[in-house]
Design a protein around this motif. Structure first.
Motif, short mmCIF file in Angstrom:
data_model
loop_
_atom_site.label_atom_id
_atom_site.label_comp_id
_atom_site.label_asym_id
_atom_site.label_seq_id
_atom_site.Cartn_x
_atom_site.Cartn_y
_atom_site.Cartn_z
N ARG A 1 -3.24 4.45 -2.38
CA ARG A 1 -4.41 4.89 -1.62
C ARG A 1 -4.12 6.26 -1.01
N PRO A 2 -4.09 7.31 -1.84
CA PRO A 2 -3.73 8.64 -1.34
C PRO A 2 -4.88 9.31 -0.60
N TYR B 1 1.16 -10.17 4.20
CA TYR B 1 0.78 -10.02 2.80
C TYR B 1 0.31 -8.62 2.45
N THR B 2 0.19 -7.76 3.45
CA THR B 2 -0.13 -6.35 3.21
C THR B 2 0.93 -5.53 3.90
N LEU C 1 -5.79 1.78 6.18
CA LEU C 1 -6.15 0.54 5.50
C LEU C 1 -5.14 -0.56 5.83
N ALA C 2 -3.87 -0.19 5.84
CA ALA C 2 -2.82 -1.16 6.19
C ALA C 2 -2.95 -1.62 7.64
N ALA C 3 -3.28 -0.69 8.52
CA ALA C 3 -3.43 -1.04 9.94
C ALA C 3 -4.56 -2.03 10.17
N LYS C 4 -5.60 -1.96 9.33
CA LYS C 4 -6.76 -2.85 9.48
C LYS C 4 -6.58 -4.19 8.76
N LEU D 1 0.84 -1.19 0.00
CA LEU D 1 0.00 0.00 0.00
C LEU D 1 0.88 1.24 0.00
N VAL D 2 0.56 2.17 -0.88
CA VAL D 2 1.29 3.43 -0.98
C VAL D 2 0.29 4.55 -0.70
#
Length: 198
Positions: free
Chosen positions: A80-81, A100-101, A91-94, A47-48
């Protein structure tokens, strides 16, 4: 070592012990029952929290390409700006904590935005485990090539002679570029207008 680091270490130690115990419990030559004993067994998402085409995106794509070659699995870049990097980072934290994320964290996502947003959607320390630094980006002041300002001294002198008449651009309100320029203005006692870009 903080509590989140020690709990991460404990989880890793317990996981390692359980895998060793499972290996010892199997008859010699028998395969382990764990379907995903080799990481990664499927594509990895990076994720960026920045738009496509920018510097962070370019770095992520280079890193993702090399990671994919080394891991023998595709690394999917997912931009995901928005909201000062909090959308992609939250989003990454969830995401499931299975490796894999991944997220391209930065000064903005883990130091600035958690202090600027009342509810960023994540805890910058407790929700993440760092795996490595991939780069250091200096903040640089630049002007157009045909600008009358040929060095920092000439720019400061012009700003002092014309308070509030010069402008500077940044990547957005609250970004490291904005905060760095504001710190420079404060220390140099200048009045220069900020123009934030998306």
């Amino acid at each position: 070592m903080n509590s989140s680091t020690s709990s991460t270490s404990s989880r890793l130690s317990r996981r390692g012990l359980l895998m060793c115990a499972a290996a010892l419990a199997c008859p010699l030559g028998a395969p382990l029952a764990h379907a995903e004993s080799v990481y990664p067994a499927k594509p990895v998402t990076l994720l960026v929290p920045y738009p496509a085409g920018g510097a962070n995106d370019a770095v992520a794509r280079l890193i993702g390409l090399k990671m994919g070659e080394n891991l023998k699995q595709p690394v999917v870049i997912d931009n995901r700006p928005g909201a000062g990097t909090t959308i992609g980072t939250a989003l990454a934290a969830k995401a499931q904590a299975d490796g894999y994320t991944l997220v391209l964290g930065s000064l903005a996502s883990h130091a600035v935005s958690p202090h600027l947003y009342a509810r960023p959607g994540y805890d910058a320390v407790a929700d993440f485990a760092p795996i490595g630094m991939i780069g250091v980006v200096p903040l640089v002041l630049v002007v157009a090539q045909d600008s009358p300002y040929t060095n920092l001294k000439s720019l400061v002198e012009a700003a002092r002679k014309q308070p509030g008449q010069l402008n500077y651009g940044s990547s957005g309100n609250g970004s490291p570029l904005h905060l760095g320029a504001e710190l420079f203005k404060q220390r140099a006692q200048l009045q220069i207008n900020h123009v934030p870009y998306k």
